[in-house]
Motif scaffolding. Structure first.
Motif, PDB file in Angstrom:
ATOM      1  N   GLU A 151       0.864  -1.308  -0.034  1.00 39.92           N
ATOM      2  CA  GLU A 151      -0.067   0.142   0.077  1.00 39.92           C
ATOM      3  C   GLU A 151       0.981   1.351   0.071  1.00 39.92           C
ATOM      4  O   GLU A 151       0.490   2.415  -0.060  1.00 39.92           O
ATOM      5  N   GLY A 152       2.257   1.016   0.091  1.00 38.43           N
ATOM      6  CA  GLY A 152       3.042   2.408  -0.057  1.00 38.43           C
ATOM      7  C   GLY A 152       3.190   2.908   1.346  1.00 38.43           C
ATOM      8  O   GLY A 152       3.588   4.102   1.440  1.00 38.43           O
ATOM      9  N   VAL A 153       3.057   1.993   2.323  1.00 39.74           N
ATOM     10  CA  VAL A 153       3.173   2.478   3.925  1.00 39.74           C
ATOM     11  C   VAL A 153       4.743   2.175   4.488  1.00 39.74           C
ATOM     12  O   VAL A 153       4.996   0.878   4.162  1.00 39.74           O
ATOM     13  N   PHE A 154       5.320   3.175   4.878  1.00 42.12           N
ATOM     14  CA  PHE A 154       6.649   2.877   5.293  1.00 42.12           C
ATOM     15  C   PHE A 154       6.736   2.075   6.567  1.00 42.12           C
ATOM     16  O   PHE A 154       5.855   2.187   7.584  1.00 42.12           O
ATOM     17  N   GLN A 155       7.433   0.876   6.479  1.00 40.65           N
ATOM     18  CA  GLN A 155       7.396  -0.130   7.579  1.00 40.65           C
ATOM     19  C   GLN A 155       8.818  -0.248   8.512  1.00 40.65           C
ATOM     20  O   GLN A 155       8.947  -0.809   9.372  1.00 40.65           O
ATOM     21  N   GLY A 156       9.649   0.771   7.899  1.00 41.73           N
ATOM     22  CA  GLY A 156      10.914   0.929   8.757  1.00 41.73           C
ATOM     23  C   GLY A 156      11.322   1.727   9.640  1.00 41.73           C
ATOM     24  O   GLY A 156      10.242   2.291  10.259  1.00 41.73           O
ATOM     25  N   ASP A 157      12.363   2.129  10.002  1.00 42.28           N
ATOM     26  CA  ASP A 157      12.536   3.382  10.967  1.00 42.28           C
ATOM     27  C   ASP A 157      13.645   4.207  10.504  1.00 42.28           C
ATOM     28  O   ASP A 157      14.139   4.053   9.407  1.00 42.28           O
TER      29      ASP A 157
END
Length: 302
Positions: A151-157
């Motif tokens: 979905e194009g959502v950032f999952q990192g940090d």
């Protein structure tokens, strides 16, 4: 006063002379065989201490050299990926300009929207790029999972590994998805921008005014993202310049360290061979003298 030596004393003196000559010869032979004038710390304690310090420094510099190789590979890969991101965003800008042309048929806008969809997928793939270890390069410290969801959502940090390339000098291995694909809190990221453009292109003709408003707003956001990428590439270039400078400095220091170590421990081979030959002659002379003194008696002096 005349000092008199017994036969036993003469024999012992001769044996000591031979033993000493053999010891010196064996030591020199060992030096010639190894090419090193220091065979143990006892040969030259001061030089031995210096060598330990120099070897420790050289080992540290070799570690820094390996770190710089790692950083260079990481930054080179990131620069290549971001260059592709830049190309994709510029293509999206071209398409957004085409899509705002009012004379286009709905089928033409649909074709542009379809290409926009493809660019979004391409950008997601680039955002989830991995290094040779299979680690996500834009996920910060969460390298074991993709940086972005479908979905194009950032999952990192935002934690980027820093690595030493010299004493008290560190450099970041790269950037995170926040640096590359996000625009700030509350602002759409590049995936959402392109999705918004594609969605606007698919609006029916009677909603042309809304389509233009949406495309105008997202085109401005897209231009800002392109500027952000340009700034990021400058940052990478600055880091790579720092890396090149440090590599050159490290090479020079390594050369000087190696040269100093060589002066301390390496043998001057021509001189050593000359001395070896001389000591062999000395030993032979001592042996011959000993043999002669062994065969002498008191009558030899009468």
């Amino acid at each position: 006063m005349i000092t008199r030596m017994s036969s036993a004393q003469l024999q012992n003196a001769g044996l000591r002379a031979i033993t000493d000559a053999q010891t010196r010869l064996a030591s020199l032979q060992q030096q010639v065989a190894t090419g090193k004038k220091l065979q143990s710390a006892a040969d030259d304690p001061n030089a031995a201490v210096q060598l330990l310090e120099l070897r420790s420094e050289l080992s540290l510099m070799q570690t820094h050299q390996e770190n710089m190789t790692l950083v260079n590979a990481a930054l080179s890969q990131e620069e290549s990926v971001i260059s592709s991101v830049n190309d994709a965003l510029n293509r999206a800008r071209e398409l957004s300009i085409q899509g705002r042309n009012e004379i286009l048929a709905q089928s033409d806008r649909e074709a542009i929207a379809t290409e926009m969809d493809g660019l979004r997928e391409q950008l997601l793939s680039l955002a989830n790029s991995t290094n040779f270890n299979g680690e996500s390069i834009f996920a910060g410290s969460r390298t074991d999972a993709p940086a972005y969801s479908e979905e194009g959502v950032f999952q990192g940090d935002d934690l980027v590994r820093e690595i030493n390339i010299a004493r008290a000098v560190t450099i970041k291995l790269g950037h995170t998805g926040t640096d590359v694909f996000e625009r700030g809190e509350g602002e759409p990221n590049v995936f959402q921008i392109i999705a918004n453009l594609a969605e606007a292109l698919r609006l029916p003709a009677e909603e042309g005014s809304e389509r233009l408003d949406v495309m105008q707003a997202n085109s401005i956001a897209l231009d800002a993202s392109i500027d952000q990428i340009a700034s990021l590439r400058t940052s990478i270039g600055t880091r790579m310049t720092l890396l090149d400078d440090q590599l050159a400095l490290n090479d020079g220091l390594t050369f000087e360290l190696t040269k100093t170590m060589s002066n301390l421990e390496d043998l001057d081979m021509p001189s050593a061979i000359s001395e070896l030959n001389l000591k062999m002659v000395t030993l032979q002379a001592a042996q011959q003298t000993f043999v002669k003194t062994q065969s002498m008696t008191l009558f030899d002096y009468l």
